[in-house]
Design a protein around this motif. Structure first.
Motif, PDB file in Angstrom:
ATOM      1  N   THR A 172       0.835  -1.213   0.000  1.00  0.00           N
ATOM      2  CA  THR A 172       0.000   0.000   0.000  1.00  0.00           C
ATOM      3  C   THR A 172       0.868   1.260   0.000  1.00  0.00           C
TER       4      THR A 172
ATOM      5  N   GLN B 244       2.693   1.704  -3.323  1.00  0.00           N
ATOM      6  CA  GLN B 244       1.753   2.154  -4.353  1.00  0.00           C
ATOM      7  C   GLN B 244       1.401   3.628  -4.170  1.00  0.00           C
ATOM      8  N   SER B 245       1.351   4.076  -2.903  1.00  0.00           N
ATOM      9  CA  SER B 245       0.985   5.484  -2.671  1.00  0.00           C
ATOM     10  C   SER B 245       2.129   6.434  -3.015  1.00  0.00           C
TER      11      SER B 245
ATOM     12  N   PRO C 264       2.721   5.918  -7.580  1.00  0.00           N
ATOM     13  CA  PRO C 264       1.440   5.442  -8.112  1.00  0.00           C
ATOM     14  C   PRO C 264       1.506   4.949  -9.553  1.00  0.00           C
TER      15      PRO C 264
END
Ligand code: BTN
Length: 245
Positions: A103, A106-107, A110
């Motif tokens: 997570t 990915q943040s 992106p």
């Protein structure tokens, strides 16, 4: 508190639930030191062993974890009882940590594709970018979990030994950018905390996040278990953390 050129230790203490940081500029293995100091660290849990340069990282089995300056290498020491997880659900700890790493990656990047590879890896476009090593130890009758996390961030794999260079990557190698390690670590520790809470209180939400973002979901897989080889279609992850094949 020791000074760190790469990390803002005060910020980590202020913005996460970590109560103590054992920081060394260079260290053999953060998990190795966490085991050595466990008796002192456990009363201060959640405690973090952190280094800017890990020189003899441990991987799963007999594997080593290669990294240079710029990688994020740390070990989180937790009291097992604080997780409120029954013993048969402990495999969820590594999975929840992997989900948290995914997570966060990915943040911050992106444009890339990050996926969890059961049981303990995070992959970027199918290539390993992070590994997790969870160990359980007992000291003075108290059970502890040591969650070792390695993420290739600002280090380049271009100087790595051949076998590693061809199978691993880093955020820098993927994006050409460097990332603030303190910022990444703060995001990660908070995400791990909420993932572990989810494992205890709302495991279905965690499992569907993992299943949705798992590299193996929907693939035909071949699993070696001792002498046995199992082949089949992977449909996700079971409540106890096992792969559903
Ligand atoms: C694996 O992929 O086999 C697991 C790798 C785990 C590496 C991390 S880096 C921080 C912590 N300290 C270690 O010595 N190992 C873990």
């Amino acid at each position: 508190m020791p000074h760190s050129p790469s990390f803002n230790l005060s910020r980590i203490l202020q913005e996460t639930s970590v109560r103590h940081i054992e920081y060394h500029e260079s260290l053999g293995s953060t998990s190795g030191l966490a085991v050595e100091l466990l008796q002192d660290l456990l009363p201060m849990a959640p405690a973090l062993v952190l280094t800017s340069q890990q020189t003899a990282g441990k991987g799963r089995g007999n594997h080593r974890w290669w990294s240079t300056t710029g990688a994020l290498t740390c070990s989180l020491v937790l009291e097992s009882a604080s997780l409120h997880l029954p013993p048969d659900r402990l495999p969820l700890v590594s999975l929840a940590t992997g989900a948290a790493v995914r997570t966060v990656l990915q943040s911050v990047a992106p444009g890339q594709l990050f996926q969890i590879k059961w049981p303990n890896d995070v992959m970027a476009h199918g290539i390993k970018i992070s590994g997790i090593l969870t160990e359980q130890h007992t000291t003075s009758g108290q059970s502890a979990l040591i969650i070792g996390i390695g993420i290739n961030v600002n280090n380049s794999l271009s100087g790595a030994p051949d076998d590693i260079r061809t199978t691993a990557t880093s955020l820098f190698d993927l994006t050409g950018q460097t990332f603030d390690l303190t910022e990444l670590l703060v995001l990660l520790l908070n995400e791990v905390e909420s993932g572990l809470r989810q494992a205890a209180e709302c495991e279905q939400a965690l499992l569907s996040d993992i299943t949705r973002n798992s590299l193996l979901t929907g693939m035909n897989v071949c699993i070696q278990s001792g002498e046995q080889q199992l082949q089949g279609y992977c449909s996700g992850i079971d409540v106890d953390g096992a792969l559903l094949v």
